[in-house]
Design an enzyme around this catalytic site. Structure first.
Site, PDB file in Angstrom:
ATOM      1  N   THR A 174      -2.009   5.742   1.913  1.00 54.16           N
ATOM      2  CA  THR A 174      -3.639   4.568   1.050  1.00 54.16           C
ATOM      3  C   THR A 174      -3.294   4.217   2.785  1.00 54.16           C
ATOM      4  O   THR A 174      -1.986   3.687   2.842  1.00 54.16           O
ATOM      5  CB  THR A 174      -3.329   3.537   0.151  1.00 54.16           C
ATOM      6  OG1 THR A 174      -2.975   4.036  -1.019  1.00 54.16           O
ATOM      7  CG2 THR A 174      -3.897   1.977   0.429  1.00 54.16           C
ATOM      8  N   LEU A 194       0.852  -1.133  -0.137  1.00 51.76           N
ATOM      9  CA  LEU A 194      -0.229   0.021  -0.071  1.00 51.76           C
ATOM     10  C   LEU A 194       1.076   0.977   0.173  1.00 51.76           C
ATOM     11  O   LEU A 194       1.672   1.592   0.862  1.00 51.76           O
ATOM     12  CB  LEU A 194      -0.701   0.431   1.221  1.00 51.76           C
ATOM     13  CG  LEU A 194      -1.797  -1.201   1.469  1.00 51.76           C
ATOM     14  CD1 LEU A 194      -2.785  -1.048   2.446  1.00 51.76           C
ATOM     15  CD2 LEU A 194      -2.717  -0.863   0.220  1.00 51.76           C
ATOM     16  N   ASP A 195       0.633   2.090  -0.744  1.00 53.16           N
ATOM     17  CA  ASP A 195       1.792   3.364  -1.167  1.00 53.16           C
ATOM     18  C   ASP A 195       1.244   4.261   0.257  1.00 53.16           C
ATOM     19  O   ASP A 195       0.882   3.889   1.405  1.00 53.16           O
ATOM     20  CB  ASP A 195       1.069   4.068  -1.852  1.00 53.16           C
ATOM     21  CG  ASP A 195      -0.610   4.490  -2.351  1.00 53.16           C
ATOM     22  OD1 ASP A 195      -0.511   5.596  -1.040  1.00 53.16           O
ATOM     23  OD2 ASP A 195      -0.532   4.720  -3.621  1.00 53.16           O
ATOM     24  N   ARG A 196       1.846   5.324   0.309  1.00 60.63           N
ATOM     25  CA  ARG A 196       2.389   6.104   1.402  1.00 60.63           C
ATOM     26  C   ARG A 196       1.096   6.569   2.052  1.00 60.63           C
ATOM     27  O   ARG A 196       0.508   6.585   2.954  1.00 60.63           O
ATOM     28  CB  ARG A 196       3.859   7.239   1.238  1.00 60.63           C
ATOM     29  CG  ARG A 196       3.617   8.151   2.563  1.00 60.63           C
ATOM     30  CD  ARG A 196       4.658   9.390   2.312  1.00 60.63           C
ATOM     31  NE  ARG A 196       5.752   8.375   2.232  1.00 60.63           N
ATOM     32  CZ  ARG A 196       6.348   8.442   2.467  1.00 60.63           C
ATOM     33  NH1 ARG A 196       6.790   8.527   4.121  1.00 60.63           N
ATOM     34  NH2 ARG A 196       8.101   7.460   2.235  1.00 60.63           N
TER      35      ARG A 196
END
Length: 239
Positions: A105, A101-103
């Site tokens: 999210t 999960l990106d930063r």
């Protein structure tokens, strides 16, 4: 496997450091009897300072990831491993995130040291459903559900159309989306392809596994029943 190596592989220290724990009498059985490095004992019967050992290899964790954390172990900023006991970084086999999960999210993130399970979850052929809640910068235009379900949407820079995805409109700028694959920044890119921008993104569910009441920033080790729910492929729009 010898106790020293087994405990060291769980991240409690180097073999030399674990041997020192034995010498100090800090490793005991469940009844409080001191164990020695050459003793034989079952994992579940071993205590360090009176506390049970962390789960053995085959560990699967569920983490409620907050925004602001990355899934990389090399990022100079905050990383998801900061939310776990420090020794979890030292486990062997290594504990890895199952996808990313990106930063920006938040939501459900899995970590495991089981390579076969990891690949089973992320393999494209598994088509394990992933459910996201997206808050958008602009109102939905009305045709998103049909476009996403068509199986013809092509993301910028890619040659293979996306698999059909299901979208449920919750509010003019809020939608729940079920994906059956996991491409790079897929949800954000899907809405960008239709001229919108995802302001906030949260993953609610993977397979049949949901965060439920797990607080943000907290984690738990999953038992067999939860693993079975994870691998269910019949998630619905209204879990």
């Amino acid at each position: 496997m010898k106790l020293v190596k087994h405990i060291a592989n769980l991240g409690y220290g180097s073999r030399k450091q674990v041997q020192w724990l034995f010498r100090e009498g800090r490793i005991t059985d469940a009844a409080g009897e001191v164990l020695y490095a050459d003793d034989k004992a079952e994992h579940a019967d071993i205590r360090i300072d009176g506390e049970p050992l962390d789960p053995p290899p085959g560990l699967l964790l569920m983490l409620h990831k907050p925004t602001g954390y990355t899934c990389s172990t090399k990022d100079p900023g905050r990383v998801v491993f900061d939310l776990l006991p420090p020794r979890y970084r030292l486990r062997e086999p290594q504990l890895s995130t199952v996808g990313r999960l990106d930063r920006d999210t938040s939501g459900l993130l899995l970590l495991t040291d089981d390579g076969q399970l990891l690949h089973r979850i992320i393999a494209p052929k598994s088509k394990l459903p992933k459910v996201y809640l997206a808050t958008l910068a602009q109102d939905l235009r009305g045709d998103e559900a049909a476009v996403f379900a068509s199986g013809t949407l092509l993301l910028d820079g890619e040659k293979t159309p996306l698999l059909p995805a299901e979208l449920e409109v919750l509010a003019p700028r809020c939608a729940r989306l079920i994906l059956h694959e996991g491409r790079y920044h897929q949800v954000r890119r899907m809405f960008a392809a239709l001229g919108n921008h995802v302001a906030e993104l949260h993953r609610e569910r993977i397979g049949g596994l949901a965060l439920d009441d797990l607080p943000q920033g907290q984690w738990l080790a999953l038992e067999d029943a939860a693993r079975a729910r994870l691998l269910a492929t019949d998630a619905v729009l209204n879990p």
